[in-house]
Design an enzyme around this catalytic site. Structure first.
Site, mmCIF file in Angstrom:
data_model
loop_
_atom_site.group_PDB
_atom_site.id
_atom_site.type_symbol
_atom_site.label_atom_id
_atom_site.label_comp_id
_atom_site.label_asym_id
_atom_site.label_seq_id
_atom_site.Cartn_x
_atom_site.Cartn_y
_atom_site.Cartn_z
ATOM 1 N N GLU A 111 -8.575 15.779 -7.581
ATOM 2 C CA GLU A 111 -7.382 16.617 -7.544
ATOM 3 C C GLU A 111 -6.099 15.841 -7.854
ATOM 4 O O GLU A 111 -5.978 14.657 -7.562
ATOM 5 C CB GLU A 111 -7.262 17.273 -6.161
ATOM 6 C CG GLU A 111 -8.424 18.232 -5.902
ATOM 7 C CD GLU A 111 -8.295 19.023 -4.616
ATOM 8 O OE1 GLU A 111 -8.463 20.248 -4.686
ATOM 9 O OE2 GLU A 111 -8.021 18.444 -3.559
ATOM 10 N N CYS A 125 1.268 13.614 -7.869
ATOM 11 C CA CYS A 125 0.418 12.821 -6.988
ATOM 12 C C CYS A 125 -0.953 12.723 -7.641
ATOM 13 O O CYS A 125 -1.600 13.745 -7.867
ATOM 14 C CB CYS A 125 0.367 13.562 -5.651
ATOM 15 S SG CYS A 125 -0.678 12.797 -4.438
ATOM 16 N N CYS A 132 -13.658 8.745 -1.079
ATOM 17 C CA CYS A 132 -12.978 7.566 -0.530
ATOM 18 C C CYS A 132 -13.938 6.836 0.403
ATOM 19 O O CYS A 132 -14.848 7.439 0.964
ATOM 20 C CB CYS A 132 -11.728 8.017 0.242
ATOM 21 S SG CYS A 132 -10.597 6.673 0.659
ATOM 22 N N CYS A 136 -10.362 7.377 7.239
ATOM 23 C CA CYS A 136 -9.255 7.586 8.178
ATOM 24 C C CYS A 136 -9.519 8.929 8.862
ATOM 25 O O CYS A 136 -9.860 9.921 8.206
ATOM 26 C CB CYS A 136 -7.922 7.603 7.438
ATOM 27 S SG CYS A 136 -7.613 6.049 6.570
ATOM 28 N N CYS A 139 -7.723 12.316 7.800
ATOM 29 C CA CYS A 139 -7.607 12.614 6.366
ATOM 30 C C CYS A 139 -8.833 13.371 5.875
ATOM 31 O O CYS A 139 -9.970 12.971 6.115
ATOM 32 C CB CYS A 139 -7.458 11.315 5.583
ATOM 33 S SG CYS A 139 -7.340 11.581 3.798
ATOM 34 N N CYS A 361 -0.398 16.418 1.694
ATOM 35 C CA CYS A 361 -0.962 15.097 1.989
ATOM 36 C C CYS A 361 -2.216 15.222 2.827
ATOM 37 O O CYS A 361 -2.212 15.892 3.855
ATOM 38 C CB CYS A 361 -0.008 14.268 2.836
ATOM 39 S SG CYS A 361 1.525 13.877 2.079
#
Ligand code: SAH
Length: 390
Positions: A111, A125, A132, A136, A139, A361
């Site tokens: 994305e 962004c 990933c 975290c 997230c 975010c």
């Protein structure tokens, strides 16, 4: 039952797509020209012509390239295309934020988000990886395993797609809507630094897309040993996903802290080249209710940043399905911001954007999964069998 196999007919086999030149760096374009048989003495010049058509004019048709000999244009068109990767989905938020889901390959989707009124005019962004490795806890991308690193070309393609949509070709320096790039999409850019650095070379190239290095920000969760190298190789602005002021809590919510603790992280940040009041480090701090939002932590944050030219970005936690946190209350965020404000950091709260389309975010996640070699082989065999039977 007897099945007739006709190997000449493979209706399910897609025609082999030609490779695209869009998004390639200048050295990569030069290498392609040489692979095509262009005299090495001329390949640099040809690569520069292509760079200008592709990344300054945004052209997607070799026929537009009027300063390239007709014969060469025909050869180029036989071997290459100029199209972007397929857009699997495109959404526009009530607040003007736009999100693209780009299909980089079968099952490989990532994305990118355009946020108007951020930076000088608007920021894109971009993702550096699909999935990933960092996990975290707050997230959403962290719940998706790493599928793979994006190539430099795929990172640049995200910028081309946004420029296409915004109609910002040819490159102009006036009235741009897309002025800034932030590597704050999916993935950890410093685990893909070679490709990120090559992409930044292409994005910042004054004869191409021409978004200056100072308007490009790379955010890291804290891959300390790569931080000074990022600065030396890219001159980009640095952002750090801090989120906690003590190792105990940071170990828990940003697990890479167990590898590189706050002391190690801050030593690396202080070694970032050219830091000054005009080139500051951005510290991102997500506001998690009852977890990291006390006034004592606000004061610790200010103490921790002492001596580092810094900006602080307090990010109200953006929820996602099944997230184990809540966003801090608005009064708590304001009280926290007030402590930070009094210490001399202006406008520290970042307004959430694009929440309605899951573009804010930490909300990015695609359905892409990494497949094992065995799974890939099974699928290939199934496709093959389907092709034969059909
Ligand atoms: N891996 C890099 C790049 C991702 S940047 C990094 O961690 O810096 C994405 C930013 O959004 C990071 O600051 C991340 O910590 C923050 N973030 C992640 N999940 C969030 C959420 N649910 N709400 C608000 N911010 C979040």
């Amino acid at each position: 039952m007897k099945i007739e196999l006709d190997l000449s007919r493979r209706p399910n086999a897609a025609p082999a797509a030609l490779p695209s030149l869009a998004g390639l760096s200048l050295p990569a374009l030069k290498a392609e020209m040489e692979a095509m048989g262009v005299d090495p003495k001329k390949s640099g010049m040809r690569a520069k012509q292509l760079r200008r058509w592709i990344h300054h004019f945004g052209t997607q048709d070799f026929a537009d390239m009027t300063d390239v000999a007709k014969e060469l244009r025909a050869q180029l068109a036989e071997r290459y295309i100029l199209t972007r990767p397929e857009i699997a989905d495109h959404q526009v938020s009530r607040d003007g934020t736009q999100k693209w889901l780009t299909r980089f390959g079968p099952g490989i989707e990532g994305e990118s988000v355009f946020i108007p009124d951020v930076g000088k005019a608007g920021a894109l962004c971009v993702s550096s990886q699909v999935g990933c490795t960092l996990n975290c806890t707050f997230c959403h991308t962290g719940t998706q395993k790493l599928v793979r690193n994006l190539t430099a070309q795929e990172i640049v393609a995200q910028v081309l797609i946004a420029r296409d949509e915004l109609g910002e070709w040819p490159t102009s320096t006036e009235n741009r809507r897309l002025t800034n790039i932030v590597f704050m999409g999916m993935g950890e850019p410093l685990y893909n630094l070679d490709n990120v650095a090559e992409a930044i070379d292409t994005i910042s190239d004054g004869d191409g897309i021409a978004i200056g290095r100072r308007r490009i920000t790379v955010s890291t969760a804290g891959v300390a040993p790569k931080i000074p190298e990022l600065g030396h190789r890219t001159s980009a602005a640095l952002a750090i996903s801090l989120h906690a002021t003590h190792d105990d809590l940071r170990n828990e919510i940003v697990p890479i802290n167990r590898k590189y603790d706050l002391q190690t992280l801050f030593d690396a940040i202080r070694a970032y080249p050219d830091l000054s009041n005009s080139k500051r480090v951005t510290f991102e701090y997500v506001m998690l209710k009852g977890v990291n939002d006390s006034l004592a932590e606000a004061r610790d944050l200010v103490r921790l940043l002492k001596g580092v030219p810094a900006k602080i970005n307090l990010i109200p936690f953006n929820p996602w399905p099944g997230a184990p946190y809540e966003c801090s209350d608005w009064e708590t965020i304001e009280a926290f911001a007030e402590v930070v404000n009094r210490a001399g950091y202006a406008s520290p709260i970042r307004t959430p954007r694009g929440r309605d389309i899951f573009a804010a975010c930490g909300q990015l996640r695609s359905e892409s999964v990494k497949k094992s070699a065995a799974e890939k082989r099974r699928e290939a065999l199934a496709a093959e069998a389907g092709g034969k039977a059909g």
